[in-house]
Design an enzyme around this catalytic site. Structure first.
Site, short mmCIF file in Angstrom:
data_model
loop_
_atom_site.label_atom_id
_atom_site.label_comp_id
_atom_site.label_asym_id
_atom_site.label_seq_id
_atom_site.Cartn_x
_atom_site.Cartn_y
_atom_site.Cartn_z
N HIS A 40 -109.12 -89.09 63.83
CA HIS A 40 -108.20 -88.06 64.32
C HIS A 40 -108.76 -87.46 65.60
O HIS A 40 -109.93 -87.07 65.65
CB HIS A 40 -108.03 -86.95 63.28
CG HIS A 40 -107.07 -87.30 62.19
ND1 HIS A 40 -106.66 -86.39 61.23
CD2 HIS A 40 -106.42 -88.46 61.92
CE1 HIS A 40 -105.81 -86.99 60.40
NE2 HIS A 40 -105.65 -88.24 60.80
N TYR A 42 -103.19 -76.72 60.08
CA TYR A 42 -103.71 -75.44 59.61
C TYR A 42 -102.62 -74.40 59.86
O TYR A 42 -102.19 -74.21 61.01
CB TYR A 42 -104.97 -75.05 60.39
CG TYR A 42 -106.20 -75.85 60.06
CD1 TYR A 42 -107.20 -75.31 59.26
CD2 TYR A 42 -106.37 -77.14 60.55
CE1 TYR A 42 -108.36 -76.03 58.95
CE2 TYR A 42 -107.52 -77.87 60.25
CZ TYR A 42 -108.50 -77.31 59.45
OH TYR A 42 -109.62 -78.03 59.16
N PRO A 75 -114.53 -73.58 53.72
CA PRO A 75 -114.13 -74.92 54.14
C PRO A 75 -113.21 -74.96 55.34
O PRO A 75 -112.86 -76.05 55.80
CB PRO A 75 -113.43 -75.48 52.89
CG PRO A 75 -112.93 -74.27 52.17
CD PRO A 75 -113.94 -73.19 52.42
N LYS A 128 -117.10 -77.93 57.71
CA LYS A 128 -118.50 -78.03 58.12
C LYS A 128 -119.49 -78.28 56.97
O LYS A 128 -120.64 -78.62 57.23
CB LYS A 128 -118.91 -76.74 58.85
CG LYS A 128 -118.27 -76.60 60.19
CD LYS A 128 -118.83 -77.58 61.19
CE LYS A 128 -117.93 -77.78 62.38
NZ LYS A 128 -117.15 -79.01 62.35
N TYR A 164 -115.23 -77.91 66.23
CA TYR A 164 -114.60 -78.68 65.14
C TYR A 164 -115.12 -80.11 65.11
O TYR A 164 -115.41 -80.65 64.03
CB TYR A 164 -113.08 -78.66 65.31
CG TYR A 164 -112.35 -79.08 64.05
CD1 TYR A 164 -111.89 -78.13 63.15
CD2 TYR A 164 -112.12 -80.43 63.76
CE1 TYR A 164 -111.22 -78.50 61.99
CE2 TYR A 164 -111.46 -80.81 62.61
CZ TYR A 164 -111.01 -79.85 61.72
OH TYR A 164 -110.35 -80.23 60.57
#
Length: 390
Positions: free
Chosen positions: A72, A201, A293, A297, A385
């Site tokens: 991704h 998200y 979460p 990480k 990220y």
């Protein structure tokens, strides 16, 4: 029996450490409290940084990951039903993440360790550590009712938050930091097609939601719930309806329902224990730190610990250089706090705390609005990220 390194815990960090040492000719024994079936069935994370992927490739345990993992290059952030794209690949000079479940990673690592003659003792009970401040530490455990003892040079505690490793550290030498969040994540695994090509998200007036995946046919979805909620409070229908609501009217129709084969509620908290070493004992992964979460990480932070620790142990055994071991905690902790900051930041921006009309609530919303409207803000999110360098 003497072994150079005893590793407590057969999660990904313990298994990865054992194999990294193995390819340099350093023997280890892994002690695991649960049986193999339980370890391989634990549902955990599913987003791998390229640093973690690189470690798997370094040890040659990457065939299935390369075949089944999904790369991704970005994520979506939905705010009150309006979706924004964070093109991480473009913002970070080509960096990506890989979707590959921790459960599958663990299966791959266990199979590899056993195929290479690795020593994993499952169902090792009553594990205790002795002499960690001496040059001859040892580990005792019970297996099938019989007591055993291993002498060793070093102990790596990769045994999670409740493990014996951190509990063995002297209390007067250990400092802990913790933040408990007033909500949890209700998560489901279901046999269904993913909602979108990348993770979504969602920040909504009713709370946070996340649409994730494990493969093209298995999804992992979450909704924010109060800490006191129970699984029994959430039927499958209620979950799917709530997920659609939080995605908003434009994306609600993209949700594909399927057979739910796992459902659980996980509390959210941030935790750090430092230092991550004392004498001949070294902590790695959840034994030393936990992150919410939201930033994906947890597993990746454990992998970076293992990178630093494996390099330090290899330098000691192969070159008699102890500097890496002396610097391990400092190096690992520096990266841990950066990941803790990012995970706290993502959690704060995207979740609802019930104080949205307060100063803090308005600042959190302003932060999210800024990030989504600024190339600098998006770049900061993307760099963290995809994973900071080891």
């Amino acid at each position: 029996m003497h072994v150079p390194v005893v590793i407590i815990g057969s999660g990904p960090s313990g298994l990865l450490l054992s194999h990294l040492l193995h390819i340099r000719g350093i023997a280890s024994v892994i002690l695991e409290r649960k049986n193999r079936q339980h370890v391989e069935g634990r549902i955990r994370a599913g987003v791998l940084e390229m640093g973690t992927v690189g470690l798997m490739r370094k040890i040659g345990v990457d065939q299935r990951m390369n075949a089944e993992g999904i790369l991704h290059g970005g994520i979506y952030i939905s705010v009150d039903g309006k979706r924004h794209h964070i093109n991480m690949k473009a913002l970070t000079g080509g960096q990506t993440v890989m979707i590959y479940g921790q459960t599958e990673l663990t299966k791959d690592l266990i199979a590899a360790r056993l195929a290479h003659g690795g020593d994993i003792v499952f169902e090792a009970e009553d594990v205790s550590l002795q002499g960690i401040e001496s040059d001859k530490p040892s580990v005792r455990y019970v297996k099938d009712g019989a007591e055993h003892q291993l002498s060793c040079d070093y102990i790596a505690a990769c045994d999670g938050y409740h493990g014996v490793g951190r509990r063995t550290m002297p209390e007067n030498r250990l400092k802990t930091f913790e933040r408990v969040y007033p909500f949890g994540w209700l998560g489901v695994l279901a046999k269904a097609k993913p909602v979108a090509d990348e993770l979504i998200y969602a920040s909504h007036a009713r709370g946070f939601a996340l649409c994730s995946m494990r493969s093209e046919t298995v999804v992992r979805h979450y909704v924010q719930v109060p800490s006191e909620d129970k699984i029994e409070d959430w039927s499958d229908d209620r979950f799917w309806n709530e997920l659609r609501t939080r995605l908003g009217p434009d994306d609600a129709s993209l949700v594909n329902e399927g057979e739910v084969f796992e459902k659980s509620i996980a509390p959210l908290r941030s935790f750090v224990a430092e230092p991550m070493s004392h004498g001949r004992l070294f902590l790695a992964g959840d034994a030393a730190h936990i992150v919410p979460p939201t930033g994906a990480k947890g597993l990746n932070l454990a992998a970076s610990d293992v990178h630093y620790l494996s390099e330090a142990l290899i330098a000691k055994f192969c070159e008699n250089d102890e500097r890496g071991l002396a610097q391990y905690s400092q190096k690992a902790i520096a990266r841990v706090w950066k990941a803790e900051r990012f995970s706290w930041w993502m959690t704060s921006m995207l979740h609802r705390f019930g104080d949205e009309d307060s100063f803090d609530g308005r600042v959190r919303r302003a932060e999210l609005d800024y990030v989504l409207s600024s190339d600098a803000g998006k770049t900061t999110l993307a760099e963290n990220y995809v994973g900071l360098p080891f």
